[in-house]
Design an enzyme around this catalytic site. Structure first.
Site, PDB file in Angstrom:
ATOM      1  N   LYS A 104      96.941  42.499  68.845  1.00 39.39           N
ATOM      2  CA  LYS A 104      96.210  41.562  69.704  1.00 39.39           C
ATOM      3  C   LYS A 104      97.175  40.728  70.540  1.00 39.39           C
ATOM      4  O   LYS A 104      96.910  40.442  71.720  1.00 39.39           O
ATOM      5  CB  LYS A 104      95.328  40.655  68.853  1.00 39.39           C
ATOM      6  N   GLU A 164      88.829  44.843  54.897  1.00 39.77           N
ATOM      7  CA  GLU A 164      88.528  46.234  54.584  1.00 39.77           C
ATOM      8  C   GLU A 164      88.959  46.554  53.150  1.00 39.77           C
ATOM      9  O   GLU A 164      89.691  45.793  52.513  1.00 39.77           O
ATOM     10  CB  GLU A 164      89.280  47.156  55.547  1.00 39.77           C
ATOM     11  N   GLY A 200      82.995  41.119  53.199  1.00 42.33           N
ATOM     12  CA  GLY A 200      83.099  42.011  54.350  1.00 42.33           C
ATOM     13  C   GLY A 200      84.088  41.559  55.406  1.00 42.33           C
ATOM     14  O   GLY A 200      84.165  42.140  56.491  1.00 42.33           O
ATOM     15  N   GLY A 240      87.809  38.346  68.895  1.00 45.19           N
ATOM     16  CA  GLY A 240      86.367  38.500  68.728  1.00 45.19           C
ATOM     17  C   GLY A 240      85.532  37.697  69.695  1.00 45.19           C
ATOM     18  O   GLY A 240      85.518  37.941  70.892  1.00 45.19           O
TER      19      GLY A 240
END
Length: 415
Positions: free
Chosen positions: A291, A276, A273, A220
Site C-alpha cells: 500500500k 486471514e 474476520g 479501504g
C-alpha cells in the site's frame, strides 16, 4: 480551422451539453452527435449556435430540449460506447472476483441503484461476474451472470466498466490490461497487483482513453487517493506516514487496552474476520508495504527500490514491551513511511514505532487506518477511517465509478 473541424477532431463527433441548476443537481443532458464516416447527417455550425442561443435566451424550454431525438454513436477511438440514446443511457459492468469485496460491490450497486440513476443520469447494469467456479451461486439471483471466462466478459455488447476484486497479481493484471485495451474503465482493489503494475496500467489506460480507479487499494474506506490527487494540484507532499493495516492496529490496540499477548490478540482478530487463517502478509508488514508503494507512486511519481525498503512486522512485540510503553505515555503503532529527501531521493520503511500524544497517529485505535501527509502549504493533514471489510472497500470502488462517469460527462458526483 473552423469550429466544426476543431470540434470533430480525431474522428470522434460527439458533443455532450450539460446544464445545471443553481443547486448543482443535474436536470438534463442533451447529446448532439454526428458520426461522419458512417452517416450522411451533418449539423452545421449555425445550427449548433442556434440551439445554444435559443436555450440561453429562453426561446427553447428544458422539456423541449430533452424531447429532441439525438443519437450518440462511436467508433474505435470514441470516448463513449453508448449507442442509440433517446432516453436514459445504460452502462454495462462486470465484477471480477466474487468474494467478500466483489459481493459488496454487487450489493451496493443494487441498494444505491435509484440514487446513482438520479445523480448520474445513467443506469448501471451488472452484466457479468467472473468467478473460478460458476456452479456455486454466492448471491441469490446471480447464477445467470456468472462466467469463468474473461472472453465472455469482453464479448458482452456495451461492456464499459470492470470492477476487479481478485486477490493476487495474476490473473488480475492480465484481465485488467485486456479490459483497458477493450476501452473499458477499470476499478481495482488489488494492492499487490497495483503496487507493481499501477503506473504501467495507468499509462495504458491513458493511451486508450479510459480511466483507472484505485482508491480501494489503500486504506479501504479512507479517501486517501482522491484527497491526495486534489492536494497535489497545488501542494507538494514531502512525507507520508500511515497505519495501513487494520489487523496490526487491532492487535496492538488489544495488547495495550486489554493486556493481551500477541498470540491472544491475533487469535481474536482471526475469529472476528480481521485476519486471514494465514496472517503472514498482515503481521509481517508486507500488506502495508504494498500500500505504501501505491502512495509513493502517486505522491512522487515513482517508488524507491523495493530491495532497499526495510520491512519489519509486529510479531516480535511482547505484552511486557507494550505495558512498559503505556506506562510512559507511549503507544506502539505499525507505521509505513515514505519520504522524498531534499536531493530527490525517496526512502521508505515499515516498522513498529513508539509514538507520543503529539503524533498524528497516536489516537488511531482498533481496525482503523490512518494516513498523515506532510505538505508545504497545508501542513500535516491526517485522514482516519475503517481500513478493510466488505462495505468500506466496496463503497470506495463504487465512488470511483461515479467519479469516472462524472469526469466523462463533465460534472462532479458525490454519493
Amino acid at each position: 480551422m473552423s469550429f466544426l473541424e476543431r470540434f470533430f477532431l480525431c474522428n470522434v463527433c460527439i458533443c455532450v451539453t450539460i446544464f445545471f441548476k443553481l443547486n448543482f443537481e443535474l436536470f438534463e443532458f442533451v447529446c448532439l452527435s454526428v458520426y461522419l464516416h458512417k452517416t450522411n447527417l451533418f449539423i452545421t455550425e449555425s445550427e449548433i449556435s442556434n440551439i445554444y442561443t435559443s436555450y440561453f435566451t429562453g426561446r427553447v424550454h428544458n422539456s423541449e430540449l430533452v424531447r429532441m431525438k439525438l443519437t450518440l454513436k462511436y467508433n474505435e477511438t470514441a470516448e463513449c460506447k453508448l449507442e442509440g440514446i433517446t432516453g436514459m443511457a445504460t452502462i454495462k459492468a462486470a465484477i471480477l472476483g466474487f468474494g467478500t469485496v466483489g459481493q459488496g460491490i454487487y450489493h451496493i450497486l443494487n441498494e444505491k441503484r435509484e440514487e446513482l440513476r438520479h445523480k448520474l443520469g445513467i443506469e448501471l447494469e451488472v452484466a457479468k461476474i467472473l468467478v473460478t467456479d460458476a456452479s456455486r451461486e454466492r448471491v441469490p439471483g446471480t447464477a445467470h451472470l456468472m462466467t469463468t471466462s474473461m472472453d465472455d466478459v469482453l464479448a458482452e455488447p456495451g461492456m464499459q466498466v470492470v470492477f476487479e476484486a481478485i486477490v493476487n497479481e495474476e490473473p488480475a493484471f492480465t484481465y485488467l490490461k485486456r479490459a483497458v485495451e477493450h476501452k473499458c474503465h477499470v476499478i481495482t482493489a488489488n494492492k499487490v497487483m497495483f503496487a507493481k503494475k499501477g503506473l504501467e496500467l495507468q499509462d495504458l489506460a491513458k493511451a486508450n482513453g479510459v480511466f483507472v480507479g484505485y482508491e480501494a487499494t489503500t486504506a479501504g474506506g479512507v479517501p486517501v487517493i482522491k484527497t491526495m490527487k486534489n492536494i497535489l494540484l497545488v501542494n507538494d507532499v514531502s512525507r507520508i506516514q500511515g497505519i495501513l493495516n487494520g489487523t496490526c492496529n487491532y492487535i496492538l490496540t488489544k495488547m495495550r487496552a486489554e493486556g493481551w499477548s500477541f498470540e491472544m490478540a491475533l487469535k481474536e482478530a482471526q475469529n472476528l474476520g480481521y485476519a486471514e487463517a494465514d496472517p503472514y502478509n498482515d503481521i509481517s508488514g508486507q500488506d502495508s508495504f504494498k500500500k505504501l508503494m501505491v502512495l509513493s507512486a502517486l505522491a512522487f511519481g515513482e517508488q524507491p527500490d523495493w530491495a532497499d525498503v526495510e520491512v519489519v512486522g509486529i510479531d516480535s512485540i511482547s505484552a511486557e514491551q507494550v505495558k512498559e510503553a503505556t506506562a510512559k505515555g507511549l503507544r506502539y503503532r505499525h507505521v509505513a513511511e515514505v519520504e522524498k529527501l531534499a536531493g530527490g531521493k525517496i526512502i521508505a520503511k515499515v516498522e513498529p514505532l513508539l509514538v507520543d500524544a503529539e503524533h498524528p497517529l497516536y489516537p488511531v485505535d482498533d481496525v482503523n487506518n490512518a494516513v498523515a501527509l506532510d505538505t508545504n502549504y497545508i501542513g500535516t493533514l491526517t485522514l482516519v477511517g475503517p481500513g478493510a471489510g466488505m462495505y468500506p472497500t466496496a463503497s470506495v470502488m463504487v465512488e470511483d465509478y461515479a467519479e469516472i462517469i462524472g469526469k466523462r460527462a463533465g460534472f462532479l458526483v458525490s454519493i
